[in-house]
Scaffold this motif. Structure first.
Motif, PDB file in Angstrom:
ATOM      1  N   GLY A  13      -2.218  -6.150   2.464  1.00 17.56           N
ATOM      2  CA  GLY A  13      -2.560  -5.021   3.327  1.00 17.56           C
ATOM      3  C   GLY A  13      -1.385  -4.333   3.984  1.00 17.56           C
ATOM      4  N   ALA A  14      -0.159  -4.785   3.712  1.00 17.71           N
ATOM      5  CA  ALA A  14       1.014  -4.225   4.394  1.00 17.71           C
ATOM      6  C   ALA A  14       1.710  -3.108   3.612  1.00 17.71           C
ATOM      7  CB  ALA A  14       2.017  -5.337   4.693  1.00 17.71           C
ATOM      8  N   LEU A  15       1.161  -2.728   2.481  1.00 17.61           N
ATOM      9  CA  LEU A  15       1.828  -1.720   1.646  1.00 17.61           C
ATOM     10  C   LEU A  15       2.084  -0.416   2.400  1.00 17.61           C
ATOM     11  CD1 LEU A  15       3.003  -0.861  -1.057  1.00 17.61           C
ATOM     12  CD2 LEU A  15       0.687  -0.240  -1.780  1.00 17.61           C
ATOM     13  N   GLU A  16       1.102   0.054   3.138  1.00 15.15           N
ATOM     14  CA  GLU A  16       1.286   1.323   3.868  1.00 15.15           C
ATOM     15  C   GLU A  16       2.374   1.211   4.929  1.00 15.15           C
ATOM     16  OE1 GLU A  16       0.232   4.287   2.944  1.00 15.15           O
ATOM     17  OE2 GLU A  16      -0.649   3.210   1.257  1.00 15.15           O
ATOM     18  N   GLN A  17       2.587   0.020   5.478  1.00 13.47           N
ATOM     19  CA  GLN A  17       3.640  -0.171   6.473  1.00 13.47           C
ATOM     20  C   GLN A  17       5.030   0.014   5.871  1.00 13.47           C
ATOM     21  OE1 GLN A  17       1.527  -3.966   8.112  1.00 13.47           O
ATOM     22  NE2 GLN A  17       3.324  -3.543   9.375  1.00 13.47           N
ATOM     23  N   VAL A  18       5.191  -0.305   4.595  1.00 11.59           N
ATOM     24  CA  VAL A  18       6.524  -0.232   3.981  1.00 11.59           C
ATOM     25  C   VAL A  18       6.677   0.928   3.004  1.00 11.59           C
ATOM     26  CG1 VAL A  18       7.043  -2.679   4.276  1.00 11.59           C
ATOM     27  CG2 VAL A  18       5.939  -1.899   2.174  1.00 11.59           C
ATOM     28  N   ARG A  19       5.619   1.703   2.808  1.00  5.23           N
ATOM     29  CA  ARG A  19       5.682   2.802   1.832  1.00  5.23           C
ATOM     30  C   ARG A  19       6.855   3.744   2.119  1.00  5.23           C
ATOM     31  NH1 ARG A  19       2.282   4.485  -1.985  1.00  5.23           N
ATOM     32  NH2 ARG A  19       0.533   3.294  -1.120  1.00  5.23           N
ATOM     33  N   GLY A  20       7.052   4.114   3.373  1.00  7.71           N
ATOM     34  CA  GLY A  20       8.165   5.000   3.719  1.00  7.71           C
ATOM     35  C   GLY A  20       9.512   4.386   3.376  1.00  7.71           C
ATOM     36  N   ALA A  21       9.660   3.103   3.639  1.00  9.79           N
ATOM     37  CA  ALA A  21      10.918   2.408   3.308  1.00  9.79           C
ATOM     38  C   ALA A  21      11.130   2.362   1.802  1.00  9.79           C
ATOM     39  CB  ALA A  21      10.911   0.993   3.888  1.00  9.79           C
TER      40      ALA A  21
END
Length: 83
Positions: A13-21
């Motif tokens: 579930g953390a993909l959106e948290q790191v998408r920008g990175a």
């Protein structure tokens, strides 16, 4: 030519948290001297597994990449969501 494949595993579930990175890392890396290709892909069966596919002109270019500021920033972003 040097071909590198790898993966990063993050919390479910953390993909959106790191998408920008991921986008920043991909764009900055593609602009590096010696980078022929650099892409991320998300495993279709497990979105917590991010695949990395790279092609480099030389070992020197790859070594320089490992010491780049965007590599350090990417490492920090991913470390924040490691399981």
């Amino acid at each position: 030519m040097i071909i590198v494949t790898g993966e990063v595993v993050i919390e479910p579930g953390a993909l959106e948290q790191v998408r920008g990175a991921l986008v920043e890392m991909q764009n900055a890396t593609r602009a590096e001297d010696g980078c022929l290709a650099y892409s991320f892909a998300v495993d279709v069966g497990d979105a917590s597994r991010i695949l990395i596919i790279e092609r480099w002109e030389s070992a020197e270019a790859l070594t320089a990449h490992f010491h780049s500021p965007h590599m350090a920033a990417f490492g920090a972003a991913v470390a924040a969501v490691k399981p």
